[in-house]
Motif scaffolding. Structure first.
Motif, PDB file in Angstrom:
ATOM      1  N   SER A  94       0.871  -1.183   0.000  1.00  0.00           N
ATOM      2  CA  SER A  94       0.000   0.000   0.000  1.00  0.00           C
ATOM      3  C   SER A  94       0.901   1.223   0.000  1.00  0.00           C
ATOM      4  O   SER A  94       2.085   1.144   0.344  1.00  0.00           O
ATOM      5  CB  SER A  94      -0.924   0.003   1.221  1.00  0.00           C
ATOM      6  N   ARG A  95       0.337   2.327  -0.390  1.00  0.00           N
ATOM      7  CA  ARG A  95       1.049   3.606  -0.329  1.00  0.00           C
ATOM      8  C   ARG A  95       0.508   4.363   0.875  1.00  0.00           C
ATOM      9  O   ARG A  95      -0.705   4.504   1.033  1.00  0.00           O
ATOM     10  CB  ARG A  95       0.816   4.417  -1.601  1.00  0.00           C
ATOM     11  N   GLU A  96       1.443   4.827   1.696  1.00  0.00           N
ATOM     12  CA  GLU A  96       1.036   5.566   2.892  1.00  0.00           C
ATOM     13  C   GLU A  96       1.898   6.805   3.028  1.00  0.00           C
ATOM     14  O   GLU A  96       3.064   6.808   2.654  1.00  0.00           O
ATOM     15  CB  GLU A  96       1.189   4.680   4.140  1.00  0.00           C
ATOM     16  N   ARG A  97       1.321   7.853   3.589  1.00  0.00           N
ATOM     17  CA  ARG A  97       2.073   9.080   3.853  1.00  0.00           C
ATOM     18  C   ARG A  97       3.082   8.829   4.959  1.00  0.00           C
ATOM     19  O   ARG A  97       2.799   8.137   5.936  1.00  0.00           O
ATOM     20  CB  ARG A  97       1.151  10.223   4.263  1.00  0.00           C
ATOM     21  N   HIS A  98       4.247   9.438   4.820  1.00  0.00           N
ATOM     22  CA  HIS A  98       5.304   9.360   5.824  1.00  0.00           C
ATOM     23  C   HIS A  98       4.836  10.099   7.067  1.00  0.00           C
ATOM     24  O   HIS A  98       4.250  11.181   6.972  1.00  0.00           O
ATOM     25  CB  HIS A  98       6.583   9.990   5.258  1.00  0.00           C
ATOM     26  N   ASP A  99       5.059   9.509   8.251  1.00  0.00           N
ATOM     27  CA  ASP A  99       4.609  10.133   9.503  1.00  0.00           C
ATOM     28  C   ASP A  99       5.239  11.501   9.734  1.00  0.00           C
ATOM     29  O   ASP A  99       4.550  12.458  10.081  1.00  0.00           O
ATOM     30  CB  ASP A  99       4.927   9.240  10.709  1.00  0.00           C
ATOM     31  N   ALA A 100       6.540  11.604   9.534  1.00  0.00           N
ATOM     32  CA  ALA A 100       7.261  12.844   9.842  1.00  0.00           C
ATOM     33  C   ALA A 100       7.164  13.872   8.723  1.00  0.00           C
ATOM     34  O   ALA A 100       7.166  15.071   8.979  1.00  0.00           O
ATOM     35  CB  ALA A 100       8.731  12.533  10.127  1.00  0.00           C
ATOM     36  N   ASP A 101       7.097  13.418   7.482  1.00  0.00           N
ATOM     37  CA  ASP A 101       7.046  14.336   6.336  1.00  0.00           C
ATOM     38  C   ASP A 101       5.874  13.923   5.460  1.00  0.00           C
ATOM     39  O   ASP A 101       5.986  13.022   4.627  1.00  0.00           O
ATOM     40  CB  ASP A 101       8.369  14.268   5.552  1.00  0.00           C
ATOM     41  N   ARG A 102       4.744  14.557   5.643  1.00  0.00           N
ATOM     42  CA  ARG A 102       3.500  14.194   4.959  1.00  0.00           C
ATOM     43  C   ARG A 102       3.593  14.341   3.441  1.00  0.00           C
ATOM     44  O   ARG A 102       2.733  13.851   2.726  1.00  0.00           O
ATOM     45  CB  ARG A 102       2.334  15.026   5.492  1.00  0.00           C
ATOM     46  N   ARG A 103       4.632  15.032   2.945  1.00  0.00           N
ATOM     47  CA  ARG A 103       4.797  15.146   1.489  1.00  0.00           C
ATOM     48  C   ARG A 103       5.306  13.847   0.887  1.00  0.00           C
ATOM     49  O   ARG A 103       5.098  13.578  -0.292  1.00  0.00           O
ATOM     50  CB  ARG A 103       5.772  16.273   1.143  1.00  0.00           C
ATOM     51  N   LYS A 104       5.986  13.039   1.706  1.00  0.00           N
ATOM     52  CA  LYS A 104       6.573  11.787   1.225  1.00  0.00           C
ATOM     53  C   LYS A 104       5.566  10.650   1.289  1.00  0.00           C
ATOM     54  O   LYS A 104       4.744  10.578   2.210  1.00  0.00           O
ATOM     55  CB  LYS A 104       7.794  11.398   2.064  1.00  0.00           C
ATOM     56  N   VAL A 105       5.668   9.779   0.294  1.00  0.00           N
ATOM     57  CA  VAL A 105       4.850   8.573   0.259  1.00  0.00           C
ATOM     58  C   VAL A 105       5.772   7.380   0.481  1.00  0.00           C
ATOM     59  O   VAL A 105       6.882   7.338  -0.060  1.00  0.00           O
ATOM     60  CB  VAL A 105       4.115   8.448  -1.095  1.00  0.00           C
ATOM     61  N   LEU A 106       5.323   6.432   1.280  1.00  0.00           N
ATOM     62  CA  LEU A 106       6.071   5.206   1.505  1.00  0.00           C
ATOM     63  C   LEU A 106       5.337   4.035   0.873  1.00  0.00           C
ATOM     64  O   LEU A 106       4.106   3.976   0.893  1.00  0.00           O
ATOM     65  CB  LEU A 106       6.227   4.928   3.004  1.00  0.00           C
ATOM     66  N   VAL A 107       6.106   3.113   0.331  1.00  0.00           N
ATOM     67  CA  VAL A 107       5.552   1.856  -0.158  1.00  0.00           C
ATOM     68  C   VAL A 107       5.695   0.878   1.002  1.00  0.00           C
ATOM     69  O   VAL A 107       6.809   0.609   1.466  1.00  0.00           O
ATOM     70  CB  VAL A 107       6.309   1.349  -1.404  1.00  0.00           C
ATOM     71  N   VAL A 108       4.559   0.386   1.487  1.00  0.00           N
ATOM     72  CA  VAL A 108       4.526  -0.437   2.689  1.00  0.00           C
ATOM     73  C   VAL A 108       4.092  -1.855   2.307  1.00  0.00           C
ATOM     74  O   VAL A 108       3.032  -2.033   1.697  1.00  0.00           O
ATOM     75  CB  VAL A 108       3.543   0.149   3.730  1.00  0.00           C
ATOM     76  N   PRO A 109       4.891  -2.858   2.670  1.00  0.00           N
ATOM     77  CA  PRO A 109       4.493  -4.233   2.342  1.00  0.00           C
ATOM     78  C   PRO A 109       3.285  -4.661   3.178  1.00  0.00           C
ATOM     79  O   PRO A 109       3.177  -4.320   4.353  1.00  0.00           O
ATOM     80  CB  PRO A 109       5.730  -5.060   2.699  1.00  0.00           C
ATOM     81  N   ALA A 110       2.364  -5.397   2.559  1.00  0.00           N
ATOM     82  CA  ALA A 110       1.191  -5.906   3.267  1.00  0.00           C
ATOM     83  C   ALA A 110       1.618  -7.020   4.210  1.00  0.00           C
ATOM     84  O   ALA A 110       2.399  -7.903   3.836  1.00  0.00           O
ATOM     85  CB  ALA A 110       0.161  -6.423   2.276  1.00  0.00           C
ATOM     86  N   VAL A 111       1.116  -6.976   5.432  1.00  0.00           N
ATOM     87  CA  VAL A 111       1.477  -7.956   6.450  1.00  0.00           C
ATOM     88  C   VAL A 111       1.204  -9.375   5.950  1.00  0.00           C
ATOM     89  O   VAL A 111       2.031 -10.283   6.116  1.00  0.00           O
ATOM     90  CB  VAL A 111       0.729  -7.674   7.778  1.00  0.00           C
ATOM     91  N   ALA A 112       0.057  -9.588   5.316  1.00  0.00           N
ATOM     92  CA  ALA A 112      -0.300 -10.931   4.847  1.00  0.00           C
ATOM     93  C   ALA A 112       0.700 -11.433   3.806  1.00  0.00           C
ATOM     94  O   ALA A 112       1.061 -12.615   3.810  1.00  0.00           O
ATOM     95  CB  ALA A 112      -1.715 -10.932   4.268  1.00  0.00           C
ATOM     96  N   SER A 113       1.171 -10.555   2.930  1.00  0.00           N
ATOM     97  CA  SER A 113       2.140 -10.955   1.913  1.00  0.00           C
ATOM     98  C   SER A 113       3.495 -11.282   2.527  1.00  0.00           C
ATOM     99  O   SER A 113       4.151 -12.253   2.131  1.00  0.00           O
ATOM    100  CB  SER A 113       2.295  -9.852   0.864  1.00  0.00           C
ATOM    101  N   VAL A 114       3.898 -10.480   3.499  1.00  0.00           N
ATOM    102  CA  VAL A 114       5.159 -10.745   4.202  1.00  0.00           C
ATOM    103  C   VAL A 114       5.055 -12.088   4.913  1.00  0.00           C
ATOM    104  O   VAL A 114       5.971 -12.922   4.832  1.00  0.00           O
ATOM    105  CB  VAL A 114       5.494  -9.612   5.199  1.00  0.00           C
TER     106      VAL A 114
END
Length: 165
Positions: A94-114
């Motif tokens: 999923s794509r999620e906003r970075h906690d500290a810098d809301r301008r940045k997007v993080l690619v986050v692995p899905a727990v089920a896939s991991v």
């Protein structure tokens, strides 16, 4: 059967000597088996080799920005975006906003896939752990040094040439 002085598979010089050395042969086997394991894991996750490489980076390093993911994979940011799009459609990230810098997007692995990837690899990890446990301290030291040097040789082999930098 190779005759003395003949090369394996048309190789000559140092390439032939490495290919004929028992250590070189084992490294070649490991390389082939690693690709087979990757194909099997890709089938389990239903992703291609490139997308699996991205998942491996995300599982190993945690959430990454698309730019960092591109660098890790050695692809353009546009290609990283396409990879992320495919993985997101498949439910692996999923794509999620970075906690500290809301301008940045993080690619986050899905727990089920991991969890699915780790479940597939856990028997091999357990076997590796048992194998490591059988090594004496001096054997570990030799193997660690050898593998460290091998990693550096491989890194040098994939480093861009000066004219490409």
């Amino acid at each position: 059967m190779t005759k003395k002085g003949s090369s394996r598979g048309g190789l000559s010089g140092s390439a032939a000597r490495v290919a004929e050395d028992p250590i070189g042969q084992r490294l070649q086997e490991i390389s082939i088996l690693t690709r087979q394991i990757e194909r099997k894991l890709g089938e389990v996750l239903e992703v291609n080799a490139t997308d699996l490489a991205a998942m491996e980076q995300l599982i190993t390093h945690g959430p990454l920005t698309p730019g960092v993911l591109a660098t890790q994979l050695g692809v353009t940011t546009a290609a990283s975006t396409q990879i992320t799009d495919r993985l997101e459609r498949a439910g692996h990230v999923s794509r999620e906003r970075h906690d500290a810098d809301r301008r940045k997007v993080l690619v986050v692995p899905a727990v089920a896939s991991v969890q699915r990837a780790l479940a597939e690899m856990t028997p091999a990890f357990n076997d590796l752990e048992a194998l490591f446990g059988q090594l004496s301290a001096s054997e570990r030291k030799v193997i660690e040094r050898f593998l460290g040097q091998l990693v550096e040789l491989y890194r040098a082999a994939v480093r861009p040439a000066r004219s490409e930098e």
